[in-house]
Design an enzyme around this catalytic site. Structure first.
Site: not given
Ligand code: NHR
Ligand code: GAR
Length: 208
Positions: A92, A109
């Site tokens: 992240i 994703h």
């Protein structure tokens, strides 16, 4: 000629698909570097074998996300990127890093966002009883997996699917969708209005 930097953490099959498409379709771009946060990422070997520059910024050497991202940014910026593509990159990113690359940082994703943000998307799609699954290419913003959606591809969830069979079906579509969406960005064919991304020439942004 634009510079693309691809960030990986593992296998790198999406990075491979991007490298192949860039070469065979004659993009106005080059893969300037492949950067990994894991020294043992298999994708690094593919990049080295193709003569592509590689770099490793190991997150384990950093006490904070800010410190890791600062070194990652220095490493990426050394290759003067016009576009940065996350391809199976598993860390992240901090708001500062994301802001630095605003409008030129994208991700693939493995779900139909905004469903199943975060990790273990295939398991969660199966558990939820979804009959459709898929993949999303989106601009990366500080809000994890919530950036403007550039393109999506849908696949069926079939009776008897396991995480592995569903992941493989999704991955095959990613290898088509991600290079296509990345090329649109390289060719400056995308307009962003809030969360809505439009292709300026009306190319289909949904692959069924
Ligand atoms: N960073 C920001 N700010 N915004 C996004 O949209 C991002 C991002 C970084 C990566 C990819 C994303 C995905 O496609 C991505 C999108 C990793 C995690 C995660 O929880 C979540 C989402 C994504 C990638 N990573 C753990 C962490 O603590 C580590 C997991 C591991 O190392 O295996 O960073 O799904
Ligand atoms: C891809 O399916 C990608 O969507 C997913 O991991 C796979 C990476 O494969 N990304 C994430 O789950 C990010 N959290 P690859 O390394 O062979 O491209």
């Amino acid at each position: 000629m634009k510079n693309i930097v691809v960030l990986i953490s593992g296998r790198g099959s999406n990075m491979e698909a991007i490298v192949q498409a860039c070469a065979t379709e004659g993009w106005n771009a080059r893969i300037a570097a492949v950067v990994s946060n894991r020294p043992d990422a298999a994708g690094l070997d593919f990049a080295r074998a193709r003569g592509i520059a590689t770099a490793v910024v190991d997150h384990r050497g950093h006490a904070s996300r800010e410190s890791f991202d600062a070194e990652l940014q220095r490493s990426v910026d050394a290759f003067a990127p016009d576009v940065v593509a996350l391809a199976g990159f598993m860390r992240i990113l901090t708001p500062g890093f994301v802001a630095h690359y605003a409008g030129r940082l994208i991700n693939v994703h493995p779900s139909l966002l905004p469903a199943f943000t975060g990790l273990h998307t295939h398991r969660r799609a199966l558990e939820s009883g979804c009959k459709a699954a898929g993949t999303t290419v989106h601009f990366v913003t500080a809000d994890l997996d919530h950036g403007p959606i550039i393109a999506q591809a849908v696949v069926p969830v079939l009776p008897g699917d396991s995480e592995e069979t569903l992941a493989a079906r999704v991955l095959a579509r990613e290898h088509v969708l991600y290079p296509r969406a990345l090329r649109w960005l390289v060719d400056d064919l995308l307009r962003v209005d809030g969360l809505v991304v439009r292709h300026t020439r009306g190319e289909p942004q949904l692959l069924v």
